[in-house]
Every structure is written in structure tokens, then in C-alpha cells.
Design a protein around this motif. Structure first.
Motif: not given
Length: 96
Positions: A59-71, A54-57
Motif C-alpha cells: 500500500n505504501d508503494r508508488k505504482m503506475f500501470l501504463f497501457g502502451t503501443q508502438v507504431t 498488483l494490489s498486493e505489492v
């Protein structure tokens, strides 16, 4: 946990497609969900960040990585998902 092993094996393919998509529009925001974080065999979000490069996509891009889980029954929506929903709505409004 065979399905998680299969998911792990698909990361190179996911990386390839993700990078192809992001190359076509270098400024569009990127939101990635690392699901199943409640399972022992799940990749940590830092491992996913590395595996998808993801560091290669851009430098000017807004990027977010969420750790998720669902019940288990899906009746509860974790607050992180609501935060992500709000973020995506905000990003979509900015793009227009």
C-alpha cells in the motif's frame, strides 16, 4: 495471434517473479507497461492489474500501470511513453 496467447500464459510466472522482486524492497516504485494495447487480443490494463495481483505489492508503494503501443515501424513514440519516461526520471531522482 499465437504469441499473445503465449504471453497470456506467462502472466502467472511474471506475477511470481514480480512479487519476489517487490518483496525485497517494499518502498521502491513500480512501473508496469502493458504493451500491444492496439491489438484485439491484448489484455486490458485492468486484467493485467488483476493477473499480476498488483494490489498486493504494498500500500505504501508508488505504482503506475501504463497501457502502451508502438507504431508498426517504431518511428513514432506515443506521448504516453514520453510521460512514462519523465515519470521514471522523477521517481529515480526521488529514490537517490
Amino acid at each position: 495471434m499465437e504469441f499473445l496467447e503465449t504471453d497470456h500464459n506467462r502472466l502467472p510466472e511474471a506475477k511470481k517473479h514480480l512479487h519476489q522482486l517487490t518483496e525485497t524492497n517494499p518502498i521502491i516504485p513500480l512501473v508496469v507497461f502493458a504493451n500491444k494495447q492496439d491489438l484485439k487480443a491484448a489484455y486490458h490494463i485492468t486484467d493485467i492489474h488483476e493477473a499480476l495481483a498488483l494490489s498486493e505489492v504494498g500500500n505504501d508503494r508508488k505504482m503506475f500501470l501504463f497501457g502502451t503501443q508502438v507504431t508498426e515501424n517504431g518511428s513514432e513514440i506515443p506521448s504516453i511513453m514520453q510521460d512514462a519516461k519523465d515519470l521514471i526520471a522523477h521517481l529515480a531522482a526521488d529514490v537517490q
